[in-house]
Motif scaffolding. Sequence first.
Motif, PDB file in Angstrom:
ATOM      1  N   GLN A  53       2.388   6.516   0.369  1.00 22.35           N
ATOM      2  CA  GLN A  53       3.688   7.084   0.003  1.00 22.35           C
ATOM      3  C   GLN A  53       4.471   6.131  -0.895  1.00 22.35           C
ATOM      4  O   GLN A  53       5.132   6.560  -1.843  1.00 22.35           O
ATOM      5  N   ALA A  54       4.389   4.835  -0.596  1.00 24.26           N
ATOM      6  CA  ALA A  54       5.090   3.863  -1.433  1.00 24.26           C
ATOM      7  C   ALA A  54       4.480   3.815  -2.833  1.00 24.26           C
ATOM      8  O   ALA A  54       5.203   3.683  -3.832  1.00 24.26           O
ATOM      9  N   ALA A  55       3.153   3.931  -2.925  1.00 26.05           N
ATOM     10  CA  ALA A  55       2.483   3.915  -4.229  1.00 26.05           C
ATOM     11  C   ALA A  55       2.875   5.136  -5.050  1.00 26.05           C
ATOM     12  O   ALA A  55       3.111   5.051  -6.262  1.00 26.05           O
ATOM     13  N   GLU A  56       2.951   6.278  -4.385  1.00 25.88           N
ATOM     14  CA  GLU A  56       3.330   7.506  -5.083  1.00 25.88           C
ATOM     15  C   GLU A  56       4.746   7.377  -5.641  1.00 25.88           C
ATOM     16  O   GLU A  56       5.022   7.785  -6.764  1.00 25.88           O
ATOM     17  N   LYS A  57       5.612   6.802  -4.849  1.00 25.36           N
ATOM     18  CA  LYS A  57       7.004   6.647  -5.269  1.00 25.36           C
ATOM     19  C   LYS A  57       7.132   5.613  -6.393  1.00 25.36           C
ATOM     20  O   LYS A  57       7.918   5.782  -7.326  1.00 25.36           O
ATOM     21  N   GLY A 101      -8.943   5.744   4.749  1.00 24.41           N
ATOM     22  CA  GLY A 101      -8.765   4.975   3.520  1.00 24.41           C
ATOM     23  C   GLY A 101      -8.923   5.808   2.264  1.00 24.41           C
ATOM     24  O   GLY A 101      -8.458   5.429   1.181  1.00 24.41           O
ATOM     25  N   LYS A 102      -9.574   6.991   2.395  1.00 24.01           N
ATOM     26  CA  LYS A 102      -9.782   7.874   1.248  1.00 24.01           C
ATOM     27  C   LYS A 102      -8.448   8.248   0.610  1.00 24.01           C
ATOM     28  O   LYS A 102      -8.378   8.514  -0.596  1.00 24.01           O
ATOM     29  N   MET A 103      -7.398   8.266   1.422  1.00 21.03           N
ATOM     30  CA  MET A 103      -6.069   8.591   0.898  1.00 21.03           C
ATOM     31  C   MET A 103      -5.700   7.629  -0.238  1.00 21.03           C
ATOM     32  O   MET A 103      -5.044   8.003  -1.205  1.00 21.03           O
ATOM     33  N   LEU A 104      -6.146   6.388  -0.132  1.00 15.68           N
ATOM     34  CA  LEU A 104      -5.837   5.382  -1.154  1.00 15.68           C
ATOM     35  C   LEU A 104      -6.898   5.324  -2.250  1.00 15.68           C
ATOM     36  O   LEU A 104      -6.568   5.166  -3.425  1.00 15.68           O
ATOM     37  N   GLN A 133       8.406  -2.269  -0.419  1.00 15.65           N
ATOM     38  CA  GLN A 133       8.332  -0.802  -0.492  1.00 15.65           C
ATOM     39  C   GLN A 133       7.499  -0.234   0.655  1.00 15.65           C
ATOM     40  O   GLN A 133       7.782   0.860   1.145  1.00 15.65           O
ATOM     41  N   VAL A 134       6.485  -0.970   1.091  1.00 15.65           N
ATOM     42  CA  VAL A 134       5.670  -0.499   2.223  1.00 15.65           C
ATOM     43  C   VAL A 134       6.486  -0.519   3.517  1.00 15.65           C
ATOM     44  O   VAL A 134       6.449   0.422   4.313  1.00 15.65           O
ATOM     45  N   VAL A 135       7.226  -1.607   3.737  1.00 11.20           N
ATOM     46  CA  VAL A 135       8.084  -1.677   4.930  1.00 11.20           C
ATOM     47  C   VAL A 135       9.061  -0.513   4.950  1.00 11.20           C
ATOM     48  O   VAL A 135       9.237   0.165   5.978  1.00 11.20           O
ATOM     49  N   GLN A 136       9.681  -0.255   3.804  1.00  7.18           N
ATOM     50  CA  GLN A 136      10.662   0.821   3.740  1.00  7.18           C
ATOM     51  C   GLN A 136       9.994   2.187   3.967  1.00  7.18           C
ATOM     52  O   GLN A 136      10.574   3.075   4.612  1.00  7.18           O
TER      53      GLN A 136
END
Length: 436
Positions: free
Chosen positions: A362-366, A102-105, A375-378
């Motif tokens: 990755q979706a948040a970064e984008k 979870g640290k990634m987030l 965006q999460v599904v994609q």
Amino acid sequence: MRYQASKLLLTTFLVGALAACAPAPAAPAAPTAPPAEPTPTAAPAEPTPTAAPAEPTPTTAPAAPAMSGKIKIATQSPLSGPQAALGTGIRNGADLGLQDMGKMLTDMGFEVELAPFDDQAKPEVGAANAKNIASDPDILCIVGHLNSGVALASLPTYKDNSLAMVSPANTNPKITESGYQNAFRVVGRDDVQGAVGEEFARTEMKIKSVYIIHDKTDYGQGVAEFFRQQAEKNGIQVLGFEGTEEKSNFESILTPIQAANPDLIYFGGIYDQAGPMFRQARDRGITAQFLGPDGLDSPELLKLAGDAVKGMYYTSVAAPVSQFPDAAKFAEDYKAKFNEDAPPFSAQAYDAMGICIRAIAQAAEKAGGKPSREQVVQAIRDAGEYKGITGAYTFNAKGDPVTSTYFVLQVSDKDGEPGEVWNANAVVKKLDIPAP
């Protein structure tokens, strides 16, 4: 003398007058001094104010709030009832995954939280929970379910709300064959697992006849049907194919089985039914061998059936955590935190959680901030291979792993605590098979 005196006076006056006029030329020297005052022009040389534009901090500051907010990842599995052993393992495995990854987030500025739901292994409960999950905008991904029937009842709601579901255990082909673009799993499928079981029964166990029982669920009946199809195709005599929801007294089921005297009883279902049924079969003197799918993959089967299942075979898409070298630390952490051995599917739940976390990040970064569910599904579809503790996962267009591992295991005949004995079960066959 008077003339001379006058002359003298006149001379004196003239000299005085000339003397009086003499200082006048010196006066212009004073005005030349002001031009020497260039000091004011030095002001522009003060570069200090120009340092102000070098303060980009205010421009970057707004980015931090954009990455703030709460993100929840839900689990759905049976946390109560007779299947709680595996369901709780799924929740606990996901919990450990969030703790470790979870640290990634949180490093991006988000607050992350696990949202566990108890589906009680009942489709109607799972579907009701799905509506509550969908109504919480902070939930961006789901780890679940244990039962395919519960997942299939919940998936329409997940689909309508573009919620990604990453299953650590669902094996029914319909999970990924029904057009749900938001459905993913990290395990194999029953159309393959049923065939693996039949092939092992025919070639290794030398089975000539079988009586097939199932639990009438999408999962149990499904895998039993795939076993039957392969058995009939390959010449095994199918003496019976019957469904039951009975949980404790199998008298009416075992009587015709005893009369048919098959080489094998194949049970498509979960350990909470299989355990009592196998024990009662042995108590009646039925000598047929037992075989079943991954729904039997729990030390609870040993608790319920005792010696009746010592040495029996079963197929699995999970296997004991001891079979995965990269999961050694997970196994230690699980026991330290939950005071029991990690059950089957808990390590797969850890990996499912990792897939959710990576996709959200990755979706948040984008997106430059908290992503949408779409965006999460994609992101899961676009992310490519995920290296987990139970394997490397790349999803095909349907949401299946491109290749899955199927195991045939034999229950250990050792004595001891069921969890430890179960983790000592032997892998007698391991196959990597591409998704159909």
